[in-house]
Each structure stands twice: as C-alpha cells, then as structure tokens.
Scaffold this motif. Structure first.
Motif, mmCIF file in Angstrom:
data_model
loop_
_atom_site.group_PDB
_atom_site.id
_atom_site.type_symbol
_atom_site.label_atom_id
_atom_site.label_comp_id
_atom_site.label_asym_id
_atom_site.label_seq_id
_atom_site.Cartn_x
_atom_site.Cartn_y
_atom_site.Cartn_z
ATOM 1 N N VAL A 296 0.870 -1.175 0.000
ATOM 2 C CA VAL A 296 0.000 0.000 0.000
ATOM 3 C C VAL A 296 0.908 1.227 0.000
ATOM 4 C CG1 VAL A 296 -1.645 1.371 1.324
ATOM 5 C CG2 VAL A 296 -1.933 -1.102 1.187
ATOM 6 N N ILE A 297 0.716 2.104 -0.989
ATOM 7 C CA ILE A 297 1.498 3.337 -1.082
ATOM 8 C C ILE A 297 0.587 4.490 -0.674
ATOM 9 C CG2 ILE A 297 2.807 4.876 -2.582
ATOM 10 C CD1 ILE A 297 3.427 2.465 -4.347
ATOM 11 N N ALA A 298 0.928 5.138 0.435
ATOM 12 C CA ALA A 298 0.123 6.248 0.943
ATOM 13 C C ALA A 298 0.848 7.558 0.652
ATOM 14 C CB ALA A 298 -0.117 6.096 2.444
ATOM 15 N N GLY A 299 0.115 8.508 0.098
ATOM 16 C CA GLY A 299 0.703 9.811 -0.209
ATOM 17 C C GLY A 299 -0.363 10.874 -0.223
ATOM 18 N N GLY A 300 -0.010 12.074 0.223
ATOM 19 C CA GLY A 300 -0.968 13.159 0.320
ATOM 20 C C GLY A 300 -1.366 13.712 -1.035
ATOM 21 N N PRO A 357 1.361 -6.466 -16.720
ATOM 22 C CA PRO A 357 0.897 -5.382 -15.854
ATOM 23 C C PRO A 357 -0.540 -4.962 -16.155
ATOM 24 C CG PRO A 357 2.151 -4.477 -17.674
ATOM 25 C CD PRO A 357 2.034 -5.968 -17.934
ATOM 26 N N MET A 358 -1.218 -4.523 -15.131
ATOM 27 C CA MET A 358 -2.576 -4.004 -15.287
ATOM 28 C C MET A 358 -2.804 -2.931 -14.224
ATOM 29 S SD MET A 358 -5.168 -4.481 -17.273
ATOM 30 C CE MET A 358 -6.791 -3.740 -17.390
ATOM 31 N N ARG A 359 -3.358 -1.809 -14.652
ATOM 32 C CA ARG A 359 -3.684 -0.731 -13.717
ATOM 33 C C ARG A 359 -5.193 -0.534 -13.700
ATOM 34 N NH1 ARG A 359 -4.876 4.574 -14.490
ATOM 35 N NH2 ARG A 359 -4.641 5.939 -12.656
ATOM 36 N N ILE A 360 -5.763 -0.488 -12.505
ATOM 37 C CA ILE A 360 -7.203 -0.293 -12.331
ATOM 38 C C ILE A 360 -7.434 1.030 -11.610
ATOM 39 C CG2 ILE A 360 -9.296 -1.167 -11.243
ATOM 40 C CD1 ILE A 360 -8.360 -2.867 -13.563
ATOM 41 N N ASP A 361 -8.224 1.896 -12.222
ATOM 42 C CA ASP A 361 -8.682 3.123 -11.563
ATOM 43 C C ASP A 361 -9.859 2.723 -10.678
ATOM 44 O OD1 ASP A 361 -10.134 5.456 -10.932
ATOM 45 O OD2 ASP A 361 -9.328 6.507 -12.650
ATOM 46 N N LEU A 362 -9.652 2.745 -9.378
ATOM 47 C CA LEU A 362 -10.667 2.213 -8.470
ATOM 48 C C LEU A 362 -11.942 3.046 -8.472
ATOM 49 C CD1 LEU A 362 -8.451 1.073 -5.453
ATOM 50 C CD2 LEU A 362 -9.514 -0.338 -7.232
ATOM 51 N N LEU A 412 -3.683 -0.886 -8.226
ATOM 52 C CA LEU A 412 -5.035 -0.450 -7.895
ATOM 53 C C LEU A 412 -4.936 0.981 -7.385
ATOM 54 C CD1 LEU A 412 -5.999 -3.728 -6.016
ATOM 55 C CD2 LEU A 412 -6.633 -3.118 -8.365
ATOM 56 N N ASP A 413 -5.261 1.932 -8.242
ATOM 57 C CA ASP A 413 -4.974 3.338 -7.974
ATOM 58 C C ASP A 413 -6.191 4.078 -7.444
ATOM 59 O OD1 ASP A 413 -3.458 5.697 -7.957
ATOM 60 O OD2 ASP A 413 -4.166 6.257 -9.955
ATOM 61 N N GLY A 414 -6.008 4.803 -6.336
ATOM 62 C CA GLY A 414 -7.030 5.729 -5.863
ATOM 63 C C GLY A 414 -8.054 5.150 -4.915
ATOM 64 N N LEU A 415 -7.615 4.362 -3.928
ATOM 65 C CA LEU A 415 -8.563 3.842 -2.940
ATOM 66 C C LEU A 415 -9.263 4.981 -2.217
ATOM 67 C CD1 LEU A 415 -9.783 1.506 -1.288
ATOM 68 C CD2 LEU A 415 -7.784 1.627 0.210
ATOM 69 N N ASP A 416 -8.577 6.090 -1.984
ATOM 70 C CA ASP A 416 -9.172 7.214 -1.266
ATOM 71 C C ASP A 416 -10.329 7.858 -2.023
ATOM 72 O OD1 ASP A 416 -6.612 7.887 -2.769
ATOM 73 O OD2 ASP A 416 -7.584 9.849 -2.704
ATOM 74 N N ASP A 444 2.191 -15.908 -8.809
ATOM 75 C CA ASP A 444 3.237 -14.909 -8.641
ATOM 76 C C ASP A 444 2.641 -13.546 -8.980
ATOM 77 O OD1 ASP A 444 5.454 -13.311 -8.607
ATOM 78 O OD2 ASP A 444 6.635 -14.494 -10.027
ATOM 79 N N VAL A 445 2.049 -12.891 -7.979
ATOM 80 C CA VAL A 445 1.336 -11.639 -8.178
ATOM 81 C C VAL A 445 1.871 -10.597 -7.212
ATOM 82 C CG1 VAL A 445 -0.895 -10.464 -7.980
ATOM 83 C CG2 VAL A 445 -0.776 -12.741 -8.999
ATOM 84 N N LEU A 446 2.095 -9.393 -7.716
ATOM 85 C CA LEU A 446 2.392 -8.245 -6.861
ATOM 86 C C LEU A 446 1.262 -7.242 -7.032
ATOM 87 C CD1 LEU A 446 4.149 -6.555 -4.979
ATOM 88 C CD2 LEU A 446 5.353 -5.685 -7.006
ATOM 89 N N ALA A 447 0.541 -6.961 -5.947
ATOM 90 C CA ALA A 447 -0.538 -5.976 -5.964
ATOM 91 C C ALA A 447 -0.055 -4.709 -5.263
ATOM 92 C CB ALA A 447 -1.782 -6.528 -5.267
ATOM 93 N N VAL A 448 -0.329 -3.568 -5.883
ATOM 94 C CA VAL A 448 0.058 -2.263 -5.331
ATOM 95 C C VAL A 448 -1.195 -1.407 -5.254
ATOM 96 C CG1 VAL A 448 1.458 -0.200 -5.655
ATOM 97 C CG2 VAL A 448 2.380 -2.439 -6.313
ATOM 98 N N VAL A 449 -1.517 -0.912 -4.063
ATOM 99 C CA VAL A 449 -2.683 -0.055 -3.841
ATOM 100 C C VAL A 449 -2.186 1.335 -3.488
ATOM 101 C CG1 VAL A 449 -4.747 0.332 -2.433
ATOM 102 C CG2 VAL A 449 -4.060 -2.006 -3.023
ATOM 103 N N THR A 450 -2.765 2.373 -4.108
ATOM 104 C CA THR A 450 -2.415 3.742 -3.741
ATOM 105 C C THR A 450 -3.589 4.406 -3.042
ATOM 106 O OG1 THR A 450 -3.169 4.896 -5.741
ATOM 107 C CG2 THR A 450 -0.991 3.846 -5.829
ATOM 108 N N THR A 451 -3.273 5.278 -2.097
ATOM 109 C CA THR A 451 -4.313 5.964 -1.338
ATOM 110 C C THR A 451 -3.737 7.197 -0.674
ATOM 111 O OG1 THR A 451 -5.987 5.713 0.406
ATOM 112 C CG2 THR A 451 -3.868 4.651 0.775
ATOM 113 N N ARG A 452 -4.593 8.140 -0.361
ATOM 114 C CA ARG A 452 -4.202 9.201 0.566
ATOM 115 C C ARG A 452 -4.193 8.608 1.967
ATOM 116 N NH1 ARG A 452 -7.580 14.693 -1.189
ATOM 117 N NH2 ARG A 452 -6.614 14.967 -3.254
ATOM 118 N N PRO A 453 -3.297 9.086 2.837
ATOM 119 C CA PRO A 453 -3.272 8.510 4.193
ATOM 120 C C PRO A 453 -4.471 8.923 5.033
ATOM 121 C CG PRO A 453 -1.631 10.260 3.974
ATOM 122 C CD PRO A 453 -2.184 10.013 2.595
ATOM 123 N N MET A 454 -5.017 10.131 4.796
ATOM 124 C CA MET A 454 -6.159 10.589 5.571
ATOM 125 C C MET A 454 -7.353 9.673 5.333
ATOM 126 S SD MET A 454 -7.565 12.555 7.654
ATOM 127 C CE MET A 454 -9.262 12.766 8.176
#
Length: 946
Positions: A296-300, A357-362, A412-416, A444-454
């Motif tokens: 999980v990558i958290a960034g403001g 690779p696959m990118r999903i706009d959540l 998986l981009d934009g959980l916030d 053999d899967v690497l999942a990456v989720v992005t989100t704001r920390p708030m």
C-alpha cells in the motif's frame, strides 16, 4: 548455455538459487530475505547429501552449511576474467569470516557458492581449478608466520587461522551447473519467466495457460499490452493548466519519489522499492520475501501517486514487449524511452523478471461495476482487456489460468477516491479476496494499492499488504523536478526556461516558499505561476488559487474565440468553477459519482442559475451567452475540461477541492463556520476543509482567524453522534493546520493550534503515527520556542498514564524517519531522545470502569421500548469488541444508536467511563466503527442556502 542467467538480474538469480537449493536438498535449507545476512543467503544445520557418480560415492556434509549467491550483471567473453571476478568476491567473504571483529560470529563448516558465471573445467588451469586453488591457498596462508612482525600480529593471524580452520569443504555451482540443474528441476525453470523473450511469451501462450485456446486469450493479451504501451504512455501537463494538448510521454517526466525513511534512517524511493520487490518471484511456494508481499502506497494530495502508478505499469509493458518483432516504430520508441528513464533513475534497465501489468482506476471500477455482490476484480480486468484489445471476449476464467502460470503486476490506484462506506467495504473485501485467492493458487502476483493517508484506517489484510508512505520532496528533489518539468513543457524556449529556473531557485532560498516545494504538483504549479510572471504566496491555498488566476489570465490573453467571454464574465466563470467543484465533490461521495464528472446538461443548469442570479435572462435575451459558456466548457474553460463520454470535470483532484472550498467559504461567516463544523470529520472533505481554512487565513481578517481557531478548539463539543468526547477529531485537525503552514506568520493562533494538536498524545495510539510525527518535527524546526513547546508536550505525554505514554512512545519512534524526510536541524532531531518523569498511577481497574459504564446506561436508558432495545444492542456490541472482526460486526448496532441524539449522548457518557482503562476498545471504535459515520455523505447538508 541454454538459459540466460544474466537476464534474471541479481534478485531473480538469488531467488532461483534458493529454489534450486530447496529442490535439490529439501526444505531444511533456510533462505534469508533481503537485508544484512551475515555472509549467508541460505544456510542449514541439517546434513546435506551429495549424489554420487559412476566414479565414486556421494558425500555427506554434517554441520553448518552456508550458501552464497554471486550474480554478475554482464558475463565476460574471456573465461579468465569471469574466474577473477568470482574469486575476488569469494575472497572478500573469506576475509570477513576470518576477521574476529566482523559481524559474522559463526563461521561455517561448509559453504556453497552459487554463481551465474561459467568456469572452465580444464584440470589445473581452468577457471574452476583456479578458484578452488585460490580458496585453499588463502586458508593455508594463515599458517605462514613469516609476516608476524609483532606478538599482536601473531595473535591476530592465529585468531584468523582458528576461525577459517572451521571450514572443512566447499563447492561451486557455476553457470554450467545451474543450467544442468534447471534441466533436471523443470518446475523451478518454469517458475522463472525472465528466461523468456517477448516472442516466447506470446508464441507459447497455450503452454503457459494450461492449454487454453489461443484464439481466446493470446491475441487479447498481446494486443492489450501493445495498444496500452502507446495509448497510456502520454500524460497531459494541461491537467495542471499548461496548455499542452499533445500530451507528453510519461517516461520523459517520471521521477522516483522519496519514501519516508525506515527506523534505520535509510533513504528509499518508491520506484526502486516496487521494482526490487517485483524482481523477486512472489509465488508462495518459492518466494524469498519474508512478510507481506503486496504494497500500500500512501501519499498526500499532489504527491504524484497516479503518475507513479502509470509509470510502473508502463515499465512492465515495455519489459514484456521488448524484442517483439511486431512492434512499430512508436512502440519501439516507447520501450527505448522507458529503458533510458530507468537508467537515469539509477536502475540497470527494464525489469528482468517480466510481469503482465494491469492498472485499475478504483473510482472508475466503483462507478462502472458498482461493486455488486457478484462482481470481482478479475472480471473487471477481463472486461478492460476485452475492451482495449478489440479482438473478442477474454474471460475471467482464462485470465485466472494465465495468472496461475505467469507473473502479474496489478496496480489499484485511488482507494481514497472510493469514499461511500458500503462501496468501500465491498472494494476492500474484493481486494483481500483477490490476493488471498492468488496466494491459495500459488500465483506470482504483486498488488500495489495507492491511497491518501487521511481516512485510510482499514489496514488492508496486514499479512498480505505492507504500507510505505511517500515523503515530501527535499529542496534539491523539488528543484530537479521543477527544472525537468519546465524543460519538458517549454521545450525549445530556452530564455523562458532559464527565467523560470532562476525564479524557482530563488524561491528555494526563501524559507516560507521552500515550505511549499513539497509535492510534484505544487512544484509544477509554482513553475507555471512564475512563467506567467505571477507572484508566489507562502501558503498552500494562495499557491493553488494563484495558479487559477495565472491560467485564467493566460487564457484571457490568447487570440481565441472565448477570450472575450473571459474578459467580460470572469466573476461568473469563477463562480461556475466553484459550483461545479462543489457539485463534483458532493457527487463523488457516492459510488455512482466517484469519477467526478458532470454532464453538459447539469453544467448548463448551473450556468443558467449563475446568470439568472446576476440579473441576466438566460432563457431569452441572454440565451446566446449561456450557450457560449457551455460551448467554451466543452473545449476547455480554464480548469474545466471534457472527460470523454462522462461530461466535464477537473483533471486534477486538488483543483476540484480548491473550487469546492471557495464555494464553502462564500456567504456569512457564521454559515461558513457551520459548514466547516459539518465537514470536519469527513476524510473525503478534509482537503477541501484545509483549503477553506487557508482562504480564511489568507486575508488580514483577525476575527475570521479567531473564529476558525475557536472552531478547532471546540469542534468536539456537542458531537455525541460521533462520540466527540471519546474520539475527538480536533487535535488532528489542529496539526493539519499547523503542518499546512497557513498560521505560521501569526504566533498567537499557531501556538493555540499546536497546543490543541498535543492532545493527540493523550489518546490511544493513532492509526497513522507518522503523520503526527511529521507535523511535530516540522513545527519543532521553526524556532527554539516551538521546539521547546513540542519537547514539553512529549515529556508530559511520557509522564502521564499508560495510555498517553504508549502513544507518545509510538510517535517518538516515528520522529527519526520524519526528521530524515524533512531534513530538519540537529536540535529538532533530538526530540526522540526526550524522556519523561515517572508516569502517573494507572487508571482504575477495568472492572470498576465497566461498572460505572453499566450504571450510566441503566440509569439513563429511555423508557420507549424501541429506543431502549437499540441502546441495549449497542451496549452488547460494545462489550463484544475484541478484534477488528468484532468491530466490523458491531458497527451497525453502534451506528444505529448514534443516529439518535438522546442515545448518542447516553453512549458518549458511558463510553467515557471505560476509555482510559480500555484504550484498545477506543481505538477499535475510532478506527473501525466511526469511519462509516465519518464517511457518510454530507454534501446536501453543505448545500444549505448561502
């Protein structure tokens, strides 16, 4: 050799070595993950049985055996140089083992060196003989006393001889031996797809997908990767108003964003971190990663999460297609550009362990799929592949088989951006199900989720996902990005590029402006403002609004048909942006509006109201003006841009939030404060809230400043519906304002906010302690006075009861990485060493507090049977809180009680009795139960008449 061992890279080859060692000797071989390994990549204390041959029996090694892996990135054509390279690395290991003062306390009885270089077998003179003779001679050299120039030298030599004397035997698995082992252990070979070229991948697709028909899967995956390589290569700087309509290749502007340092203080970057994780084989039966595999990558806001996610996916598309003979010139340019960018970022080139690779706009997924009960991530991925590849339907079942055989990267981009409570729960459940199923199927899967920390309190499947936080840019990083972005945007305009660069360097020397150079978006906005000869203001709100003003003036001065519209109706156009920003922010609270776009008809209705309120007649005499505004919007109206078939919207979420904030800030001050009180608990509205506060602080209106600070100080009063007395939000709000910097120039208000923020130290440990540490460390770096305030608060927290002490210690642990990220001075760094006095006595025993809790419920319980039943159910749910799963089950009953003001008041008083003695229960309430209340849609309440 049959297998290209160089192509695996150091991480992939280390994983391969571990898999072969386990396949050859059994699971008692312990494989160590990344990090300091004390001279061992694998080890075992169990016997190793070596197979015999026609010329002799096998050996049995009984003792402590160490395996070391040595990978050479480029194998030389001259065998002698390969042997020299290998010997130099083995000698360093032997020197470490010999040294009594090294960190290698235990010298092995046996060791195996595993390498990708091949040693020639010529007896006496070949590479194999040379390396073995060198090892023998090195160990024997400590028997030679001719260099004992002193008694100390003699003792040192003898100590080394004793240590190396423990080594009884060794072996070398060179590239030739590895090649043979891969032939024997076919299951290991098939797990490492880095051996394959792009034509191999798609030409042999049936083999890798359990004999699925190629007409169903192969063409779809191939076409999808090839099409997306070009179609998703471009990003648009006009998303930030630069006017670039052609798009810019993402590989030209990609940067490696810093990550908050770990406890060891080591600086890390996100692209390097993800790529190094992805180079490992993550198949559960083979992985060398100890702990969570996914990220999980958290960034403001404005931290660059989406651009980073797009670049990571582009990197793996380029790696997958590299060498494909069916690529056109534009495809080859994309592959080459991506490869060169990675080298500039310090990477050796494209990944060697290829992943599909696959990118999903959540937000898009939540809107389009609706996350119905029978929906799954895999079905949505199949839908996206089918839609993009244009070669017929690709089924979820086919993709499942493909995933079992071939490595994946799923971003998986934009959980916030998925904020509606029930939709968010289903989405997180689906993410968890996906990675759990992948693990069960040995994928053999690497999942990456992005989100704001708030608002990210769910801590998705902690045994599957580890979290990293994007750090703010250092001044040097911000300057480098700003200069790079300017060069790309302005292309051949050397004079203007030099002027913008000089202005940016001057801004970096100004402490107040330097505080704004924290995120890629803010730096980009600064370059656009100075390009337009605008002035930079030292607070975030003024920076973003100054950007709107810059873009507005630029568009107004262009020789375009709509320039006159902007000249004559600037106030109405701004009002349109504000109302659209608010409506989009409101609609994105729901799953249906998560992608934040407004239809042309809805835009026309808003414009009609604006003109009508201004005295125009948009239905009759001024209908042409109304149509002109709508037509301008369909092309781009300052910051409003077309969003495909969805309508119009803001390409940058922070700009939507800026305009929504200006909408909230209009009207009577009492009404503005009332809106801010409603919006404060919501993570979806938090950035809007901060922009609104910034607007209030940006003007010399002390009475507004006083009202805002007083609101923060009292916002948890009369907030029974969210248990404000037990789980207050005011301290976190105060630290957000402190860290935003808007009140730095007004010490009276800044001090009050800081003291309100210190109350976080008296609460159960926050779910996001690094955010608290960041705010405290940066405040402490402002002056000796604020450093003293922070130091005193830490001492008080450490000297308070067990709850406060535990929270303060947790936050103190984060001060070192936060200081490293912020680059603060020496005195601020020392805050982690502060120690408090002896803590106060512990709170009353748990049973006493529960007794008081029960008495309040009994004495104040309503007589009306329905309400009494709701309260009883909430009581039962609270008493049953022990784990996150319990909180998930208890939440509905507690939420139902909190919807009634009388019941909420009773519950708040009762829970306050048990809070200090039950910090874990309070944390579960705050992080697992109340977020559903915080995320409840509030847009209609904020739409009250201005």
């Amino acid at each position: 050799m049959q297998h290209n061992l160089e192509q695996l890279g150091p991480y992939g080859f280390e994983d391969l070595a571990g898999a072969l060692a386990i396949a050859r000797f059994g699971p008692h071989v312990q494989v160590l993950g990344p990090g300091r390994d004390g001279g061992r990549d694998m080890y075992t204390n169990s016997p190793l049985i070596w197979s015999g041959s026609d010329t002799g029996p096998g050996e049995v090694w009984q003792g402590y055996t160490v395996f070391q892996v040595k990978h050479k990135a480029r194998v030389e054509s001259e065998p002698r140089r390969n042997a020299e390279w290998l010997w130099n690395r083995i000698r360093k290991e032997l020197e470490e083992w010999a040294d009594p003062e090294s960190n290698r306390e235990k010298v092995p009885n046996y060791f195996v060196v595993i390498t990708n270089v091949s040693l020639t077998p010529t007896p006496g003179s070949g590479g194999e003989a040379i390396v073995n003779n060198n090892i023998t001679n090195f160990i024997a050299s400590f028997d030679d006393d001719s260099r004992d120039v002193s008694e100390a030298a003699r003792r040192q030599r003898l100590a080394r001889r004793v240590r190396l004397g423990r080594i009884r035997q060794w072996r070398i698995w060179d590239g030739t031996q590895i090649d043979a082992l891969l032939t024997v252990h076919d299951g290991v070979r098939r797990a490492f797809k880095g051996f394959l070229t792009a034509p191999d991948v798609f030409a042999s697709l049936a083999q890798f997908t359990d004999k699925l028909p190629l007409d169903e899967l192969g063409p779809g995956l191939h076409r999808h990767a090839r099409t997306a390589l070009i179609g998703e290569r471009a990003i648009y700087f006009d998303e930030a108003g630069s006017g670039d309509t052609a798009g810019t290749p993402i590989d030209q502007v990609a940067v490696d964003l810093p990550i908050t340092p770990g406890p060891d203080g080591q600086m890390r970057t996100v692209v390097r971190y993800v790529l190094e994780r992805a180079e490992h084989v993550l198949r559960p039966s083979l992985t060398m990663i100890d702990g969570p595999r996914h990220i999980v990558i958290a960034g403001g806001p404005g931290n660059g999460k989406t651009t980073m996610s797009k670049f990571l996916v582009q990197v793996y598309r380029a790696a997958l297609l590299e060498g494909d003979p069916e690529l056109g010139s534009e495809h080859r340019a994309a592959v080459q550009g991506t490869r060169e960018t990675l080298r500039l970022l310090g990477r050796p080139g494209l990944p060697t362990h290829r992943r599909w690779p696959m990118r999903i706009d959540l937000a898009e997924y939540a809107k389009e799929e609706g996350l119905s009960e029978d929906s799954t991530l895999l079905r949505w991925i199949a839908h996206k592949v089918t839609k993009r590849s244009n070669v017929g339907s690709v089924s979820a079942g086919a993709l499942m088989s493909w995933m079992r055989q071939w490595p994946w990267l799923l971003v998986l981009d934009g959980l916030d951006e998925v904020t509606e409570p029930q939709t968010r729960k289903r989405l997180i459940s689906q993410i968890t199900e996906f990675v759990s199923d992948a693990e069960s199927d040995n994928c053999d899967v690497l999942a990456v989720v992005t989100t704001r920390p708030m608002g990210y309190v769910e801590n998705i499947a902690p045994h599957h996902f580890g979290r990293i936080d994007l750090a703010r840019l250092s001044t040097a990083e911000a300057l480098a990005y700003g200069i790079k972005a300017t060069q790309v945007r302005l292309k051949n305009d050397v004079d203007k590029t030099e002027r913008v660069t000089a202005d940016l360097r001057r801004a970096a020397e100004n402490e107040a402006l330097r505080n704004l150079m924290q995120t890629p978006l803010q730096v980009l906005i600064m370059t656009i403002i100075v390009e337009g000869a605008g002035r930079l203001s030292p607070d975030r709100y003024s920076l973003f609004y100054g950007y709107y003003d810059t873009v507005f003036r630029r568009e107004r001065s262009k020789p375009i048909p709509f320039a006159r519209l902007l000249q004559e109706h600037g106030a109405h156009i701004l009002d349109l942006h504000q109302r659209v920003g608010f409506e989009l922010q409101k609609s994105s609270e729901t799953s249906a509006g998560a992608t934040a776009a407004i239809t042309i008809d809805d835009l026309k209705a808003i414009a009609w109201n604006i003109l009508k309120e201004a005295g125009f007649e948009p239905s009759t005499t001024d209908a042409t003006l109304l149509e002109t505004i709508v037509i301008a919007a369909t092309h781009r109206l300052v910051l409003l841009a077309p969003h495909g078939d969805d309508g119009l919207g803001f390409d940058v979420r922070s700009l939507q939030e800026l305009m929504a904030a200006r909408f909230l800030a209009t009207g009577d001050l009492a009404a503005v404060m009332a809106r801010l009180r409603v919006a404060a608990p919501s993570p979806h509205w938090r950035n809007v809230w901060l922009f609104t506060a910034g607007q209030l602080f940006s003007e010399p209106q002390p009475h507004r400043h006083e009202r805002l600070v007083s609101l923060v100080e009292t916002i948890d009063d009369d907030a029974e519906d969210r248990l404000g007395a037990v789980c207050p939000i005011g301290p976190a709000l105060a630290l957000d304002l402190v860290d935003d910097g808007m009140a730095r120039a007004q010490p009276r208000f800044f001090g009050r906010l800081l003291r309100r923020g210190f109350q976080l130290l008296n609460m159960p440990a926050p779910a996001d302690p690094i955010t608290v540490a960041r705010a405290l460390i940066r405040a402490a770096d402002i002056s000796d006075q604020t450093r003293g305030l922070v130091a005193d608060a830490l001492r008080a927290g450490l000297a308070a009861d067990d709850v406060s002490r535990a929270t303060t210690l947790k936050i103190q642990e984060c001060l070192v990485p936060a200081a490293g990220e912020a680059g603060v001075g020496r005195r601020a760094k020392g805050l982690n060493t502060i120690r408090g006095k002896r803590p106060r006595p512990a709170p009353p025993p748990d049973q006493d507090s529960w007794q008081d809790y029960g008495e309040i419920l009994e004495q104040l319980a309503p007589s009306e049977p329905t309400l009494e039943g709701i309260l009883r159910d909430a009581d039962r749910a609270i008493r049953g809180l022990r784990t996150v799963d319990d909180a998930y089950k208890a939440a509905p009953a507690i939420e139902l009680a909190l919807r009634d003001r009388e019941l909420a008041s009773i519950l708040e008083m009762a829970v306050a009795q048990i809070a200090r003695a039950n910090p874990r229960l309070v944390a579960l309430m705050r992080d697992e139960v109340l977020p559903s209340i915080f995320r409840a849609p509030i847009g209609e309440r904020l739409s009250a008449p201005r």
